[in-house]
Write an enzyme that holds these catalytic residues in place. Structure first.
Site, PDB file in Angstrom:
ATOM      1  N   HIS A   1       5.295  -7.875   2.065  1.00 25.64           N
ATOM      2  CA  HIS A   1       5.210  -6.651   2.845  1.00 25.64           C
ATOM      3  C   HIS A   1       5.336  -6.937   4.411  1.00 25.64           C
ATOM      4  O   HIS A   1       5.437  -6.030   4.998  1.00 25.64           O
ATOM      5  CB  HIS A   1       3.951  -5.949   2.467  1.00 25.64           C
TER       6      HIS A   1
ATOM      7  N   ASP B   1       2.017  -8.529 -10.372  1.00 24.80           N
ATOM      8  CA  ASP B   1       1.442  -7.238 -10.812  1.00 24.80           C
ATOM      9  C   ASP B   1       2.186  -6.106 -11.515  1.00 24.80           C
ATOM     10  O   ASP B   1       1.846  -5.020 -11.680  1.00 24.80           O
ATOM     11  CB  ASP B   1       0.972  -6.756  -9.362  1.00 24.80           C
TER      12      ASP B   1
ATOM     13  N   ASP C   1       7.859  -9.041  -7.939  1.00 26.41           N
ATOM     14  CA  ASP C   1       6.585  -8.097  -7.703  1.00 26.41           C
ATOM     15  C   ASP C   1       6.790  -6.606  -8.176  1.00 26.41           C
ATOM     16  O   ASP C   1       7.879  -6.363  -7.924  1.00 26.41           O
ATOM     17  CB  ASP C   1       6.285  -8.438  -6.238  1.00 26.41           C
TER      18      ASP C   1
ATOM     19  N   HIS D   1       5.866  -4.122  -6.559  1.00 21.53           N
ATOM     20  CA  HIS D   1       6.253  -3.596  -5.106  1.00 21.53           C
ATOM     21  C   HIS D   1       7.338  -3.822  -4.566  1.00 21.53           C
ATOM     22  O   HIS D   1       7.765  -5.203  -4.615  1.00 21.53           O
ATOM     23  CB  HIS D   1       5.092  -3.636  -3.975  1.00 21.53           C
TER      24      HIS D   1
END
Ligand SMILES: [Zn+2]
Length: 308
Positions: A127, A245, A164, A166
């Site tokens: 991120h 995740d 991931d 995200h």
């Protein structure tokens, strides 16, 4: 196969509060599950160096680096960057180790010392934007290593795989205008970080998927969208933003992957790497917050990387 694991005790000293899911215990959970699976001795364990001078600057603005370097708080204090990202007295060193691990692993793979590598590092990176840290991430470890591979080692085509849960918004932004980089990913959508969905192009196959998607959805999009793009691109090296995740036991994410899906994903990436780039892979830990599921999933990933 020789698979190295890069890590450093500094990566367990960065802490954002005892309530925070991105916790030092994550690395301990991985170490514990490796011992439990009796695979710990099968890897070449290496200490992550600090990132070298000028390496962070290839991705991040001077201001983004200064936010982390110049705000190291006093022992016991915390410096908040955003609602869920902060610094403690060890964060700058941990961040330098995390990026340093990715760069050192890249050199070791390119020099033929090892076949591939996993960086058991925190803080995570995908991120982190070129202009600012965000979302548990301080510097974009994978992006820093890719810039090193391109600008210092002279590679012409590098692929990044991000699994991931995200969206890897920082990585996508870092290479938005870079024809030498292919990024493939899936991510739960709509979900944090709520960045707009970028159109799919030959160099950017980032596929949004709805919450509750399971392994069958992921395997289909990998087979139909990632793999053709990767084979057409013919990468000279592959980097993985390895977040776990999307596991069904992870309550931060809302997807339904299991360990067998991480084995399968890793095997697909390994096959592309063997066909196009002598198996060169550097994988860097991103998310994964259920400690048991994280440890078990990393073991599945490592077994596939090391072919054990
Ligand atoms: Zn994540």
């Amino acid at each position: 196969m020789t698979t190295a694991i890069y890590s450093h005790p500094d990566c367990q000293r960065h802490e954002m509060g005892d309530w925070h899911p991105e916790a030092p215990a994550r690395l301990q959970a991985i170490a514990d599950q490796m011992i439990r699976a009796q695979i710990n001795d099968l890897f070449d364990h290496r200490e992550a160096p600090l990132v070298g001078p000028g390496e962070l600057e290839r991705v991040h603005s001077a201001n983004a680096i200064a936010i982390v370097r110049d705000n190291v708080p006093a022992p016991g204090d915390c410096y908040p960057i955003d609602g869920d990202t902060s610094l403690n007295e060890f964060s700058w060193r941990a961040a330098q180790r995390a990026a340093g691990a990715a760069v050192a692993a890249t050199d070791a793979v390119l020099d033929g010392e090892i076949d591939n590598a996993f960086c058991a590092i925190r803080p995570p990176g995908h991120h982190a934007r070129p202009s600012e840290p965000m979302g548990f991430c301080l510097f974009n470890n994978v992006a820093v290593a890719i810039r090193h591979a391109l600008e210092v080692r002279g590679l012409r085509r590098v692929a990044i795989v991000d699994f991931d849960v995200h969206h890897g918004n920082g990585t996508e932004e870092a290479f938005m205008e870079e024809p030498r980089v292919l990024m493939v990913s899936f991510y739960q959508h709509p979900f944090y970080p709520y960045t707009p969905v970028a159109p799919i192009t030959p160099n950017r196959v980032n596929v949004p998927v709805p919450a509750y998607s399971k392994g069958d959805v992921v395997r289909q999009l990998v087979t139909e969208q990632w793999l053709p793009a990767m084979h057409a691109f013919k990468p000279e090296m592959i980097f993985i933003s390895a977040g776990f995740d999307a596991h069904r036991e992870d309550e931060i994410g809302g997807m339904g992957l299991v360990e067998a899906d991480y084995t399968w994903l890793t095997e697909q990436i390994m096959a592309v790497a063997k066909e196009h780039c002598h198996g060169r892979i550097v994988s860097c830990l991103e998310g994964g917050y259920n400690l048991s599921a994280l440890g078990r999933s990393v073991v599945a990933h490592l077994k596939a990387l090391a072919e054990i």
